[in-house]
Design an enzyme around this catalytic site. Sequence first.
Site, PDB file in Angstrom:
ATOM      1  N   LYS A   1       6.159 111.407 -40.195  1.00 26.33           N
ATOM      2  CA  LYS A   1       6.938 110.652 -39.313  1.00 26.33           C
ATOM      3  C   LYS A   1       6.080 109.298 -39.143  1.00 26.33           C
ATOM      4  CE  LYS A   1       5.116 113.485 -35.687  1.00 26.33           C
ATOM      5  NZ  LYS A   1       3.740 113.120 -35.691  1.00 26.33           N
TER       6      LYS A   1
ATOM      7  N   LYS B   1      -5.239 107.063 -43.269  1.00 23.21           N
ATOM      8  CA  LYS B   1      -4.834 106.434 -42.113  1.00 23.21           C
ATOM      9  C   LYS B   1      -5.668 104.888 -41.843  1.00 23.21           C
ATOM     10  CE  LYS B   1      -1.601 109.602 -40.230  1.00 23.21           C
ATOM     11  NZ  LYS B   1      -1.183 110.457 -39.558  1.00 23.21           N
TER      12      LYS B   1
ATOM     13  N   LYS C   1       3.555 112.940 -48.702  1.00 20.37           N
ATOM     14  CA  LYS C   1       4.050 114.022 -47.668  1.00 20.37           C
ATOM     15  C   LYS C   1       5.038 113.099 -46.955  1.00 20.37           C
ATOM     16  CE  LYS C   1       1.868 114.660 -43.686  1.00 20.37           C
ATOM     17  NZ  LYS C   1       2.576 114.822 -42.652  1.00 20.37           N
TER      18      LYS C   1
HETATM   19  P1  ATP Z   1       1.776 111.631 -38.741  1.00 18.45           P
HETATM   20  O1  ATP Z   1       2.406 110.836 -39.649  1.00 18.45           O
HETATM   21  O2  ATP Z   1       1.749 110.902 -37.317  1.00 18.45           O
HETATM   22  O3  ATP Z   1       0.571 112.384 -39.060  1.00 18.45           O
HETATM   23  P2  ATP Z   1       3.191 114.215 -39.176  1.00 18.45           P
HETATM   24  O4  ATP Z   1       4.610 114.144 -39.663  1.00 18.45           O
HETATM   25  O5  ATP Z   1       2.115 114.360 -40.256  1.00 18.45           O
HETATM   26  O6  ATP Z   1       2.881 112.725 -38.498  1.00 18.45           O
HETATM   27  P3  ATP Z   1       1.809 115.476 -37.300  1.00 18.45           P
HETATM   28  O7  ATP Z   1       1.978 115.403 -35.786  1.00 18.45           O
HETATM   29  O8  ATP Z   1       0.471 115.164 -37.958  1.00 18.45           O
HETATM   30  O9  ATP Z   1       3.073 114.984 -38.003  1.00 18.45           O
HETATM   31  O10 ATP Z   1       1.956 117.195 -37.627  1.00 18.45           O
HETATM   32  C1  ATP Z   1       2.677 117.942 -36.846  1.00 18.45           C
HETATM   33  C2  ATP Z   1       2.862 119.346 -37.445  1.00 18.45           C
HETATM   34  O11 ATP Z   1       3.976 119.117 -38.586  1.00 18.45           O
HETATM   35  C3  ATP Z   1       1.585 119.867 -38.063  1.00 18.45           C
HETATM   36  O12 ATP Z   1       1.588 121.279 -37.969  1.00 18.45           O
HETATM   37  C4  ATP Z   1       1.707 119.461 -39.662  1.00 18.45           C
HETATM   38  O13 ATP Z   1       0.912 120.336 -40.546  1.00 18.45           O
HETATM   39  C5  ATP Z   1       3.317 119.611 -39.720  1.00 18.45           C
HETATM   40  N1  ATP Z   1       3.834 118.695 -40.887  1.00 18.45           N
HETATM   41  C6  ATP Z   1       3.535 117.241 -40.703  1.00 18.45           C
HETATM   42  N2  ATP Z   1       4.513 116.775 -41.954  1.00 18.45           N
HETATM   43  C7  ATP Z   1       4.671 118.069 -42.630  1.00 18.45           C
HETATM   44  C8  ATP Z   1       5.487 118.067 -43.958  1.00 18.45           C
HETATM   45  N3  ATP Z   1       5.870 117.157 -44.645  1.00 18.45           N
HETATM   46  N4  ATP Z   1       5.816 119.312 -44.516  1.00 18.45           N
HETATM   47  C9  ATP Z   1       5.495 120.388 -43.510  1.00 18.45           C
HETATM   48  N5  ATP Z   1       4.765 120.431 -42.267  1.00 18.45           N
HETATM   49  C10 ATP Z   1       4.439 119.206 -41.911  1.00 18.45           C
HETATM   50 MG    MG Z   2       0.171 114.209 -39.777  1.00 15.54          MG
END
Ligand code: ATP
Ligand code: MG
Length: 329
Positions: free
Chosen positions: A198, A112, A195
């Site tokens: 969001k 990040k 990955k």
């Molecule tokens: P950001 O890009 O803001 O980090 P993110 O999609 O990674 O967003 P988080 O808020 O960091 O979301 O994570 C929320 C939950 O969703 C965490 O438990 C994380 O491990 C899970 N998670 C996030 N992305 C994935 C993915 N691609 N597959 C499975 N689990 C996920």
């Molecule tokens: Mg994340």
Amino acid sequence: MAERILTGIKPTGQLTLGNYIGVLKNLPKMMDRGECFIFIADLHALTLPIEPKVLKDNSIDIASFYLAAGLDPKQVALFLQSDVSAHAEMNAIMQNYLYMGELSRMTQFKEKSAKMKESGIGLGLFAYPVLMACDIILYDANTIPVGEDQVQHVELTRNLVNRFNQRYGNILQMPKAVTPKVGARIMSLSDPTKKMSKSDPKGDIYLKDDIEVIRKKIMSAVTDSGSEVKYDVENKPGISNLLIIYASLKDISIKEAEQHFKDYRYGDFKKEVAQAVIDELEPFKKRYEKIIASQSYVEALKDGAAKASILANKTLNRVKDAVGLFRAK
Ligand code: ATP
Ligand code: MG
């Protein structure tokens, strides 16, 4: 100790299918397994630039998605991180027990911060794992369900707990990361070596996407040369990702999914995966829309913050006593 479960999502963007499969989908089962503390990590969302209205709307969305996933706010504590001030207070103490060296080795920070060279990298992004460790220890949580990307931060929390307990006695509960057997890391549809995230919208399926948009996104997902539907992450990352999505939504193993699709061509395979995603998300989205319209998340969040604060303040006082902060109240 019985299972004490803690899990959170940052309101940094629209929730994706990755968040659904990695976390939301598993919540009802979790609720039956132990005592759950489920929160919206809004303070964490401030570690990346975000518009105030977007942050607020995203927070409401996540609360509503949690409820739509089947969380019973009477049975669990569902709350906003910023509504429970003990998180920030604990952070002020715990930041002294994690080291700059270990924080700079965190993958999330490296990824990040690399994108923020020009705008400047906030201290909060660097110190993110300290606050996350506080989120966990405040509730004496022992089970932390996460996708694979967050395992490193839970490991760091374990180091902190060890370090703190060795210095002050057995004050903090040791947590453990738990990842789903299938679906811990859903990949981007446009680049299946990355990955699905969001905050990085390329290749995402959003939980709020229209059905036809979802279908289109899956039909145009990057696949690999060849024609066989086979699980092979090295050589067929795109196909493997779609197999994982299908298997986790249908609650079957990857082997079973592979078997099911063994005579399929890519096009028909994608069509069926798209339908599986739509079948799952359509009723889920309807429940979400009802919750948004009724604003039932407000009461749930209020109750949750009250419940969470009681326990969090207890732990905070225990820690204050341990380190020698005199409490006059
Ligand atoms: P950001 O890009 O803001 O980090 P993110 O999609 O990674 O967003 P988080 O808020 O960091 O979301 O994570 C929320 C939950 O969703 C965490 O438990 C994380 O491990 C899970 N998670 C996030 N992305 C994935 C993915 N691609 N597959 C499975 N689990 C996920
Ligand atoms: Mg994340």
